[in-house]
Design an enzyme around this catalytic site. Sequence first.
Site, PDB file in Angstrom:
ATOM      1  N   PRO A 145      29.358   8.165  84.777  1.00  0.00           N
ATOM      2  CG  PRO A 145      27.173   7.885  84.279  1.00  0.00           C
ATOM      3  CD  PRO A 145      28.791   8.183  84.078  1.00  0.00           C
ATOM      4  CG  PHE A 156      26.421   5.604  77.819  1.00  0.00           C
ATOM      5  CD1 PHE A 156      25.676   7.221  78.004  1.00  0.00           C
ATOM      6  CD2 PHE A 156      25.559   5.079  77.096  1.00  0.00           C
ATOM      7  CE1 PHE A 156      24.772   7.389  76.377  1.00  0.00           C
ATOM      8  CE2 PHE A 156      24.365   5.233  75.935  1.00  0.00           C
ATOM      9  CZ  PHE A 156      24.328   6.815  75.722  1.00  0.00           C
ATOM     10  CD  GLU A 208      25.822   3.955  83.177  1.00  0.00           C
ATOM     11  OE1 GLU A 208      25.529   5.012  83.821  1.00  0.00           O
ATOM     12  OE2 GLU A 208      25.298   3.299  82.842  1.00  0.00           O
ATOM     13  CG  HIS A 221      26.354   7.350  71.825  1.00  0.00           C
ATOM     14  ND1 HIS A 221      25.043   7.835  71.694  1.00  0.00           N
ATOM     15  CD2 HIS A 221      25.150   5.721  72.090  1.00  0.00           C
ATOM     16  CE1 HIS A 221      24.363   7.191  72.494  1.00  0.00           C
ATOM     17  NE2 HIS A 221      24.292   6.210  72.722  1.00  0.00           N
TER      18      HIS A 221
END
Lengths: 361, 329
Positions: free
Chosen positions: B92, B89, B63, B132
Amino acid sequence: MPSHDFLPSEQPVQLLDQDGRRVEDPEHEFPADEAMLRAHEALVVGRRVNEQAYALVRQGRLAVYPSSYGQEACEVAAALVLADQDWLFPTYRDVVSIIGRGVDPVETLTLLKGDWHCGYDPTEHRVAPQTTPLATQLIHAVGVAHAATLRGEDTVVMAMCGDGATSEGDFHEALNFAAVFKAPVVFFVQNNEYAISVPLARQTVAPSLAHKAVGYGMPGERVDGNDVAALLSVLGTAVDAARSGAGPSLVEAHTYRMQAHTNADDATRYRQDDEVEKWQGRDPLLRSEAYLTGRGLLTDERSASISARAEAVATVMRDGLMQDVAPDPADLFDHVYATPTPQLREQAAFLADELSREGVS
Amino acid sequence: MAEHEKITMAQAFNQALRDAMTADESVLMFGEDVGALGGVFRVTDGLNAEFGDARCFDTPLAESGIMGLAVGLAMNGMRPVVEMQFDAFAYPAFEQIVSHVAKMRNRTRGALTMPITIRVPYAGGIGGVEHHCDSSEAYYAHTPGLTVVAPATVADAYTLMRGAIASPDPVVVLEPKKLYWSKDEVDLDEAQPGIGRAVVRREGTDATLIAYGTSVPIALEAADAAAAEGRSLQVVDVRSIVPFDDETVCAAVRSTGRAVVVAEAAGFASVSSEIVARVTERCFHHLAAPVRRVTGFDIPYPPPKLEHLHLPSVDRVLDAVDDLQWDDV
């Protein structure tokens, strides 16, 4: 390409020894006389820039200066091997490279003077802003290169970092992205043995930093970082390969940070004087000077003109940095967004009012 | 409206991307699984086939690399749109977003601009496992230089995505995962208010519910339920977290004199805190009661079988409304 072709040489490539004598190496072309003279001139200017910046820190005109003293051969070679349409991605220690690319020395030092963050227009000479978060700029270099590829432009990007930065995740991501996209990027690591106080042995146990290239599927090479002839040759070959569509490569230059990390650092706390003395004999300027003098190329007249140019650059630095031009408070709000938000307009008005009442504006 | 087909919010995002890519060759769409697969939520469905690998492509799975690549592409004339596959997610990429995407214009006094769209499928309510379902809007909203939008309707999904891609500045588009499959009959050509504007979704006179993204349907449902009990609740959809539309939100609150902010992110040091502070600072003399909040608890996002206890519900919103000191009048 078989993976052994990606491996660097057993020893760093050297074309001039410590005393300026030619080292025979049939695999690497020695630069032409005029290229060597130009590089030597850039070295003398670069050394003068480092000395002048150091003095300006002591005079309180620069907040801080991370010097490339002793690393000038890397600095000048990185700029000299590029064409006008190429891009340079420097770190905070690469002031000499930036000036070598044609950026105004005073604009280059704006960040370290503290008037603004980036003092030059990066699009003018195709030099990215200096960055202090390590390795983050390497992936930007890949993006610039990939955009050029998408448009079919002939652009190579020189992406610079130090040995400490090779431990960062963005170093890995940048090299991997570049290899997968076959981006025209030369990753140039100046291994000067220290990341502030931490020696290379604490960063990696890889055989060399150049060996890391193999894992990404790109060639790695290592070069004597105090030998400007070898640097011009190795970096020039890497740039040519990238330009021809062969994709990225990694070049590690073995050099040494002769001074502390910055003026605010105390290097005696983590390294011994005898180590520094050992490297004094490997000074890049002495080497090119001995070579050119020995070949009869560095005439008194040429030497004098080189010195005069170095002094002229130092004068520009002094004159520019001795001036106190008050930064404009409006700059604080004007560039956060293309159009300031209503909230920023309110805050700008608040500050303007406060300053007017203090009679400061 | 009857002549228009019902489409989902995911399809509206997809159409916005397709239309932007058609209109401007410098628009690129990339990220993880956005190529042949069309994204794990199918938001980029068909774009790779239509525009080719050069315009819509999969990157290595990293990412920070995706975000940094976007910075470089933007430096060299492109308008990148990146997908961060899930809210949690995206972390990063956070350093690239905070240190470069958000600061480049300011660092260079406008010489380098970052017309980057960062698509972040966000928030919960979908039974997603750990990492998530985060509501990460406060991190972005706290970062000067970023624009942050959270559409709640199918029409806004299209409008705000087009606005984000057209923006000269970086925009974080928070795509409410729970609403991806919500459907509406919309005329995509019909002009909606742009970025920076809140809208009143439902008129009401007794109190104002202020919500964005996933919480807007909860607020509307609460208003329906309150109406059945004889209380008239106004609903304001914030849409644009940054820039925040103080004018619309405060005008709404002044008209009712009472307000509840609904958001599913943890309440402490959150966007909902900011809204309460702004409304209180600007509307104090119009308020009949302190502004209340209905938010998620200050906990890591819970596992699927417990998430219903965490998320703002219609009942909690109605309870908060009941608490707005009606008896003191």
